[in-house]
Design an enzyme around this catalytic site. Structure first.
Site, PDB file in Angstrom:
ATOM      1  N   ASP A 168      22.129 -34.062  -6.448  1.00 46.23           N
ATOM      2  CA  ASP A 168      21.218 -32.971  -6.789  1.00 46.23           C
ATOM      3  C   ASP A 168      20.221 -33.418  -7.850  1.00 46.23           C
ATOM      4  O   ASP A 168      20.608 -33.937  -8.897  1.00 46.23           O
ATOM      5  CB  ASP A 168      22.064 -31.809  -7.307  1.00 46.23           C
ATOM      6  CG  ASP A 168      21.315 -30.502  -7.404  1.00 46.23           C
ATOM      7  OD1 ASP A 168      20.081 -30.533  -7.485  1.00 46.23           O
ATOM      8  OD2 ASP A 168      21.974 -29.452  -7.407  1.00 46.23           O
ATOM      9  N   ASP A 213       9.295 -30.230  -7.689  1.00 40.88           N
ATOM     10  CA  ASP A 213       8.757 -30.630  -8.986  1.00 40.88           C
ATOM     11  C   ASP A 213       8.534 -32.137  -9.037  1.00 40.88           C
ATOM     12  O   ASP A 213       7.714 -32.626  -9.806  1.00 40.88           O
ATOM     13  CB  ASP A 213       9.733 -30.246 -10.110  1.00 40.88           C
ATOM     14  CG  ASP A 213       9.838 -28.740 -10.294  1.00 40.88           C
ATOM     15  OD1 ASP A 213       9.020 -28.028  -9.693  1.00 40.88           O
ATOM     16  OD2 ASP A 213      10.742 -28.302 -11.016  1.00 40.88           O
ATOM     17  N   ASP A 237      17.964 -22.235  -3.301  1.00 46.09           N
ATOM     18  CA  ASP A 237      19.383 -21.912  -3.337  1.00 46.09           C
ATOM     19  C   ASP A 237      19.600 -20.578  -2.621  1.00 46.09           C
ATOM     20  O   ASP A 237      18.841 -19.636  -2.785  1.00 46.09           O
ATOM     21  CB  ASP A 237      19.878 -21.815  -4.786  1.00 46.09           C
ATOM     22  CG  ASP A 237      20.173 -23.183  -5.371  1.00 46.09           C
ATOM     23  OD1 ASP A 237      19.757 -24.189  -4.774  1.00 46.09           O
ATOM     24  OD2 ASP A 237      20.812 -23.246  -6.430  1.00 46.09           O
TER      25      ASP A 237
END
Length: 467
Positions: A168, A213, A237
């Site tokens: 992640d 990002d 999410d």
């Protein structure tokens, strides 16, 4: 991940994926820190991985006993037999600091026996073991990340018996040196761990969760991702709700139907060994069993403190994930699962669509009446059809053979349409299929050319082997 969102959301969800449709690496080389050995992992995940992930139910407070109980429940409930094989421990398993030798260690209070012993327990039940890490200096929960430790961490994971790694991007884009190309930096962060995993010689399914990002010029699907990972997140999410109704200060929607339009840009990039990941399933999550972060996220999206999917919405979510060939990772508390939830998660006819070995991309069919419609060719010559009514009123429609673009054999001789939730079979000679969908309902159909229907054909089949 660094999320641009409402101030109220930042402490709540910290690192939600803000999806941008990332561009291709444009010929950028994969910067790696160790020798590659891609043949080690090349044959993994030939169908979308199926399993259970700890985050939605347990969050960062996950414990060894929780994982053992989940593994036992997968076996007891019949989910293992249905194809759910991976037991994945998400963020929260690590101690706050690395050991004296620089290696990751499990939290000694919550995982007193260590990760190797837990993996052995999972393996002993005929299951495979997954773990969470991050390319940043810290994970989303502020625990040690793998930045600068990729080779050591990969060797540690292999020694522990890890079969699946969720990686992640939390915090990683912020580490980019000034003047460094954002896309090159993003790709390199994931490629270093991919190379390190393969260098261990242990086959490990690699699941990545990039962040827009890290790619501010994002414009389309991350076509670089198949060169690095077996699956990659393509949504924000996911929370247990049908549709985001509150503005959330401009933050993108997080409910079942919010990402469907955006997900269409990614559909052509999936296939055997490379899958678009729509995030963990919210089926079976209730206000009493969801972890507080997930529960509050659904509440912010809907203005309802007790948001959850009802059974109709749960079947629709399962239909969507299966039709789009997403990995199927349950996130509910398996020890408190209802019989209805278990039946939804293990419907063999629906699972057969998700696990179809052809792995063909779903094809969106545009309609002007608001009905969402896809078709998808299957390995045996059948065609899967998904229709979704995301509206709040019943929807009646007639699907035509022309818009479904059925194979010539079906168009010439008609076909049998099997409703994979009810088992109802409809025979059509001219390609017309009338449907009436309740609010928030989906119809998942398997269309078999009439001339190719053996008398005893079983459309419920689903592969039992999982990499």
């Amino acid at each position: 991940m660094n999320v641009a969102g409402p101030r109220a959301l930042v402490p709540l969800i910290g690192c939600l994926l803000l999806v941008g449709l990332g561009g291709d690496g444009g010929g950028v080389g994969l910067v790696t820190g160790s020798a590659t050995n891609r043949q080690v992992s090349a044959d993994l995940a030939r169908t979308p991985p199926m399993g259970w992930n700890s985050w939605n139910a347990l969050g960062g407070n996950v414990r060894d006993s929780d994982i053992r109980a989940a593994a036992d429940a997968l076996v007891r409930s019949g989910m293992r037999a249905a194809g759910y094989r991976y037991v994945i421990v998400d963020d929260g398993w690590m101690a706050p600091t690395r050991g004296g030798d620089g290696r990751l260690v499990a939290d000694p209070e919550r995982f007193p026996a260590g990760i190797a012993a837990l993996a052995a327990y999972v393996h002993a039940r005929g299951l495979q073991f997954g773990l969470y890490a991050s390319p940043g200096r810290t994970t989303c929960q502020g625990l040690p990340g793998s930045f600068g430790h990729e080779t050591t961490d990969a060797a540690t994971f292999a020694a522990w018996g890890v079969d699946y790694l969720k990686y992640d991007a939390c915090g990683y884009p912020d580490l980019r040196p000034a003047g460094t190309d954002a896309r090159r930096w993003l790709i390199a962060g994931f490629a270093r761990m991919r190379a390190a995993l393969d260098a261990t010689g242990r086959p490990v399914v690699f699941s990545i969760n990039p962040s827009s990002d890290g790619d501010p010029a994002a414009g389309r699907a991350w076509t670089w991702a198949p060169r690095v990972a077996h699956l990659w997140r393509v949504t924000n999410d996911h929370a247990p709700c049908w549709a985001t109704t509150e503005p959330m200060d401009g933050y993108p929607g997080v409910c079942t139907t919010d990402n469907l339009d955006a997900a269409r840009a990614w559909e052509p990039d999936g296939g055997p060994g490379r899958w678009n990941d729509l995030d963990m399933l919210a089926i079976g999550l209730t206000p009493a069993t969801a972890n507080p972060v997930v529960r509050q996220l659904a509440g912010l999206a809907t203005g309802t403190p007790a948001a959850s999917l009802d059974d109709t919405e749960a079947r629709a979510e399962m239909s969507i994930w299966s039709m789009l060939a997403s990995p199927l990772l349950a996130g509910n508390d398996l020890t408190r699962m209802t019989a209805t939830t278990a039946a939804i998660l293990t419907n063999p006819a629906v699972l057969a669509i998700d696990q179809d070995p052809l792995g063909a991309a779903p094809i969106p069919v545009p309609r002007g009446d608001g009905l969402l419609l896809w078709t998808r060719p299957l390995a045996d010559g059948d065609t899967a059809v998904l229709a979704v009514n995301r509206g709040d009123s019943p929807h009646a429609a007639t699907l035509t053979g022309a818009e479904l673009a059925l194979p010539a054999t079906a168009a010439a001789g008609g076909y049998r349409a099997t409703d994979l939730w009810t088992g109802t079979i409809t025979t059509s000679a001219d390609g017309a299929l009338p449907l009436t969908l309740a609010p928030h309902a989906a119809a998942l159909l398997r269309l078999t050319p009439a001339g190719l229907t053996p008398a005893g054909r079983d459309v419920r089949r689903v592969p039992q082997a999982q990499d």
